[in-house]
Design a protein around this motif. Structure first.
Motif, mmCIF file in Angstrom:
data_model
loop_
_atom_site.group_PDB
_atom_site.id
_atom_site.type_symbol
_atom_site.label_atom_id
_atom_site.label_comp_id
_atom_site.label_asym_id
_atom_site.label_seq_id
_atom_site.Cartn_x
_atom_site.Cartn_y
_atom_site.Cartn_z
ATOM 1 N N HIS A 27 58.177 14.310 19.951
ATOM 2 C CA HIS A 27 59.101 13.303 19.443
ATOM 3 C C HIS A 27 59.774 13.780 18.157
ATOM 4 O O HIS A 27 59.474 14.881 17.658
ATOM 5 N N GLU A 79 57.651 7.853 10.615
ATOM 6 C CA GLU A 79 56.560 7.044 11.161
ATOM 7 C C GLU A 79 56.795 6.794 12.658
ATOM 8 O O GLU A 79 57.162 5.703 13.084
ATOM 9 N N SER A 107 55.050 7.197 16.453
ATOM 10 C CA SER A 107 53.756 7.312 17.115
ATOM 11 C C SER A 107 53.948 7.648 18.584
ATOM 12 O O SER A 107 54.642 6.932 19.316
ATOM 13 N N THR A 134 51.654 7.374 20.751
ATOM 14 C CA THR A 134 51.007 6.280 21.484
ATOM 15 C C THR A 134 51.986 5.136 21.716
ATOM 16 O O THR A 134 52.081 4.596 22.832
ATOM 17 N N ARG A 135 52.727 4.767 20.681
ATOM 18 C CA ARG A 135 53.703 3.693 20.808
ATOM 19 C C ARG A 135 54.811 4.069 21.786
ATOM 20 O O ARG A 135 55.254 3.241 22.591
#
Length: 211
Positions: free
Chosen positions: A15, A174, A176, A178-179
């Motif tokens: 990402h 910031e 994630s 996971t998000r």
């Protein structure tokens, strides 16, 4: 000499947070940075995407530039991905070229739990990626061990092959993974959290979509 920096991770998926800090580290060190996906991370559960799928995503994310590159050597080995084994392999390959292992502040703080962590300094420098103006919380025992190795002189990193610790003030985003996986599983598009190249081919993000 132009250092070779290593930035490892599962990249599940890659990402913009990964790319942003890797790029800033490359500029600060005047280094080539290799993104190195882990095969079987010793400290966490297996990735959602397969090794082949993660490589495809990384290739798409890195397309069109030369400062950041992909190194798949840990995927080519069987068993857990121990960083020390990778670094010894790189040292044999690159001789006295400076090597820099890039670690986030949290990962650095947990360094004593790593396999043969003291041996790392025989083969590499460590670049700790830190938020500007924020002092990382390092355990006292680890700080005592690395204090003699600390430097803020980038020229030392470029002229010595290994053994030093330098803090790199970068701009961590910031973001994630996971998000991102949760958003994709819910049928949403995290359009500005992922590199644009990952949206060019719908199959790249298929491992995270709900079936």
């Amino acid at each position: 000499m132009n250092p070779l920096a290593i930035f490892g991770g599962t990249f599940d998926p890659i990402h913009i947070g990964h790319l942003s800090v890797a790029w800033e580290a490359a500029e600060l060190l005047d280094a080539e940075v290799r993104l190195m996906p882990a095969s079987v991370p010793p400290h966490r559960s297996p990735p959602t995407a397969s090794a082949e799928q993660r490589v495809s995503m990384l290739r798409a994310a890195l397309r069109g530039q030369t400062r950041l590159s992909l190194d798949t050597r840990e995927l080519d080995r069987s068993g857990p991905s121990y960083t020390i084994d990778t670094l010894y392999e790189l040292r044999r390959e690159f001789g006295d070229r400076p090597l820099v292992l890039l670690l986030g502040a949290d990962a650095f703080a947990g360094l004593r739990s790593w396999h043969r962590w003291r041996d790392l300094f025989d083969v590499t420098h460590v670049g700790m990626l830190n938020r500007p103006g924020i002092e990382a919380c390092i355990p006292i025992e680890l700080e005592r061990a690395v204090a003699p190795r600390r430097t803020d002189d980038f020229s030392i990193i470029r002229t010595q092959p290994a053994g030093r610790v330098i803090e790199l003030s970068v701009t961590p985003l910031e973001v994630s993974a996971t998000r991102i996986r949760e958003l994709l599983a819910a049928g949403r598009d995290p359009r500005y959290l992922l590199p644009a190249g990952l949206f060019d081919d719908p199959s790249l993000l298929a491992p995270y979509r709900a079936s």
